[in-house]
Design a protein around this motif. Structure first.
Motif, mmCIF file in Angstrom:
data_model
loop_
_atom_site.group_PDB
_atom_site.id
_atom_site.type_symbol
_atom_site.label_atom_id
_atom_site.label_comp_id
_atom_site.label_asym_id
_atom_site.label_seq_id
_atom_site.Cartn_x
_atom_site.Cartn_y
_atom_site.Cartn_z
ATOM 1 N N ALA A 191 0.838 -1.206 0.000
ATOM 2 C CA ALA A 191 0.000 0.000 0.000
ATOM 3 C C ALA A 191 0.870 1.253 0.000
ATOM 4 C CB ALA A 191 -0.925 -0.001 1.215
ATOM 5 N N CYS B 166 -5.923 5.685 -1.202
ATOM 6 C CA CYS B 166 -4.749 4.840 -0.990
ATOM 7 C C CYS B 166 -4.054 5.215 0.318
ATOM 8 C CB CYS B 166 -3.800 4.964 -2.182
ATOM 9 S SG CYS B 166 -2.434 3.802 -2.118
ATOM 10 N N GLU C 212 -6.013 3.749 3.170
ATOM 11 C CA GLU C 212 -5.776 2.302 3.247
ATOM 12 C C GLU C 212 -4.393 2.020 3.835
ATOM 13 O OE1 GLU C 212 -6.371 -1.897 2.582
ATOM 14 O OE2 GLU C 212 -7.652 -0.181 3.000
ATOM 15 N N ARG D 257 -4.529 2.677 7.521
ATOM 16 C CA ARG D 257 -5.246 1.614 8.221
ATOM 17 C C ARG D 257 -4.378 0.367 8.366
ATOM 18 N NH1 ARG D 257 -7.476 -2.963 7.206
ATOM 19 N NH2 ARG D 257 -7.219 -2.813 4.957
#
Length: 152
Positions: free
Chosen positions: A37, A79, A82, A85
């Motif tokens: 990511a 993005c 994400e 996270r």
């Protein structure tokens, strides 16, 4: 007696060692997802910068250019969310691993205590060696996470 204590402690040591292995695997999976990511975020940010640079220097954008800029900007933000996270999940998994490691270490120490009056110390068990190895792996992952976080 020592043998009745050993019978209760050995399964605990085995379960604790298995929990350490499972939590390490979970942390490693999350580390890989976080790294992927992070790389995608880096690529999208680069794409956005290139797009911004290529769009008219006079400050006027066509409808198509505005839509493309908005789309890429949204992708960068999604993005980034994400990535953030996954980073939190990875930190949480590392914490879970540290807790499991400490529990396994305590169980191993209990299992390795000599029986009362025993004239010798027991050698380190294969499980405690595995635990020490996993501890080293955790430290390496924690250093890698700190390195990756400092770049973000």
């Amino acid at each position: 007696s020592a043998s009745s204590g050993d019978g209760a402690v050995k399964p605990l040591v085995e379960q604790s060692t298995q929990a350490v292995g499972a939590s390490l695997e979970h942390a490693q999976v999350l580390a890989k997802a976080f790294q992927a990511a992070e790389e995608r975020h880096r690529q999208l940010k680069s794409l956005l910068r290139g797009l911004e640079d290529s769009l008219g220097c006079d400050g006027r954008l066509s409808q198509e250019q505005q839509e493309e800029l908005a789309l890429v900007t949204e992708q960068v933000l999604q993005c980034q969310q994400e990535r953030d996270r996954l980073e939190k999940d990875h930190v949480s998994a590392l914490h879970g691993y540290a807790v499991a490691r400490e529990a396994a270490s305590a169980a191993a120490r209990t299992a390795e205590r000599p029986a009362a009056g025993a004239p010798f110390l027991r050698p380190a068990s294969p499980r405690s060696r595995t635990l020490r190895q996993r501890s080293g792996e955790l430290e390496a992952h924690q250093r890698r996470l700190q390195e990756l976080s400092s770049r973000a």
